[in-house]
Design an enzyme around this catalytic site. Structure first.
Site: not given
Length: 423
Positions: A12, A14-15, A37-41, A127, A223, A330-331
């Site tokens: 999580d 931010g890849k 089981n992994a996700g990215h937006t 998951t 992951q 995410k700074l």
């Protein structure tokens, strides 16, 4: 040019966003491990794409590949392709390739996964998507390959060979074994195989040939490093190797071909599910990180646990992966916190250490030793360059860089593609 990207924390980080940013410079983007089981937006202008299998490079001109080290749920893949095409993004066989040795997640894997987790006195936070049991079958040589899925006769024979074994496994765990032999199963998977057959590829050959021809390849992991099945926080880990070296093994590319290993590092730390998180914050700071960072899992929607940046864990990730550069994400989420804390060591049994203990139970007992830094109140969402950051934010970035001993190459201050810039 062969670049490997991995998450340096618990996933999580931010890849997906960083891969999307970089993919325009690469001819091929390849996923090397994990499953849905992994996700990215990925957010592009007003469009938001939530992906679980297809690498982020599909939005650009890159060819995207699913390597044989992954485990693939064909129902999820077909649905993901449908979702993209409905959004106007064509996923042709020229665009996407799936290796013939990719293991297929079957309904009995999902059933077994749920039964095993329900039986555990201490939950590990799976998951329940069948990932672990698909990898078990890969190691046991009992898997269904993608090349089996797309060949009707081979699929029927393979399922016939495995049926009694899987029925007994489910029955022994107190489940309903009819899921293995239900009449619609074979027909459904034959149909899925027909839809996915055009995407068959030999990923190792394709990547090595591309490198021989001077083309560029980006390998994308799922992951994070501390969820690695060998080196992570056992038993609270995923079912595959998540570190950079595994990209070579899973994709079939020699390590001498690697040019760059990029760490994706969140400016704080988060974790989904169970397992130690030494710097976890349950008070106002933790709530700020959670709310401002919108910390919910892409795949499950589960709330992420949040804490201050953990440098001992970051140092271990540097050793495990051999990072050459860092993308710090995410700074912007830290804006409004004062002080901003960095965990620079742990106190364990009366001693101060600066590297995580190998034993997970000892890591769970570690008490963070913090270094405080001044915070900042400036909104960073419109910042487009490092020099435009407030001084305190630059000092924080520089301190992380110095402590990790690896240069920061990219900085992200928001979810949009335009909100990530080179340092």
């Amino acid at each position: 040019m062969f670049t490997i990207i991995t998450g340096a924390q618990f996933g999580d980080e931010g890849k997906g966003k960083v891969v999307d940013l970089m993919a325009g410079d690469y001819d091929i983007v390849a996923r090397f491990q994990g499953g849905d089981n992994a996700g990215h937006t990925v957010k592009v202008k007003d469009e938001v794409y939530k992906l679980h299998l297809i690498p982020s490079g599909f939005l650009l001109d890159s060819r995207v590949l699913i390597g044989p080290g992954t485990v693939l749920n064909p129902e999820v893949m077909v649905e993901e392709i449908r979702m993209l095409e409905e959004a106007g993004v064509q996923v042709s066989a020229k665009k996407l390739g799936i290796d013939g040795k990719t293991s297929i997640i079957m309904p009995y894997h999902i059933e077994l996964d749920g039964l095993r987790e329900a039986s555990r006195p201490e939950k590990i936070g799976t998951t329940k998507r069948g990932i672990g049991f698909a990898y078990i079958d890969k190691i046991a040589r009992d898997e269904v390959h993608f090349s089996d899925l797309i060949d009707e006769k081979r699929l029927m024979q393979r399922l016939s060979d495995l049926a009694s074994q899987k029925e007994e496994e489910i029955k022994a765990m107190g489940g309903d074994p009819t899921i293995v032999t239900e009449s619609s199963l074979v027909e459904r998977y034959i149909s899925l195989g027909r839809k996915l057959a055009p995407y068959l590829a030999d990923v190792s050959y394709e990547i090595n040939t591309a490198l021989d021809e001077g083309r560029s390849v980006l390998a994308e992991g799922a992951q994070g490093s501390h969820l690695d099945v060998i080196h992570g926080t056992q038993k609270f880990v995923t079912s595959s190797s998540t570190i950079a070296g595994s990209a070579c093994a899973y994709l079939g590319v020699g390590p001498t071909r690697v040019n760059e290993v990029l760490a994706i590092v969140k400016s704080y730390i988060t974790r989904v599910g169970a397992g130690p998180l030494p710097t976890e914050q349950e008070g106002d700071a933790g709530q700020h990180l959670h709310d401002v960072g919108h910390e919910f899992g892409t795949t499950t929607g589960r709330s992420r646990r949040c804490g201050w940046f953990d440098m001992p864990l970051a140092k271990k990730s540097v050793y495990l992966n051999g990072y050459t550069s860092i993308a710090l994400t995410k700074l912007d989420v830290l804006t409004g916190l004062d002080p901003v804390k960095i965990c620079v060591g742990y106190e364990l049994d009366g001693k101060v250490i600066d590297y995580p203990p190998e034993d997970t139970s000892k890591l769970a007992r570690c008490v963070p030793v913090y270094e405080d830094m001044d915070g900042w109140d400036t909104d960073l969402s419109s910042v487009v360059g490092y020099e435009d950051l407030p001084q305190k934010a630059r000092e924080y970035v520089k301190r992380l860089e110095n402590l990790m001993g690896v240069p920061v190459k990219y900085i992200s201050v928001g979810p949009g593609r335009e909100q990530t810039f080179m340092k």
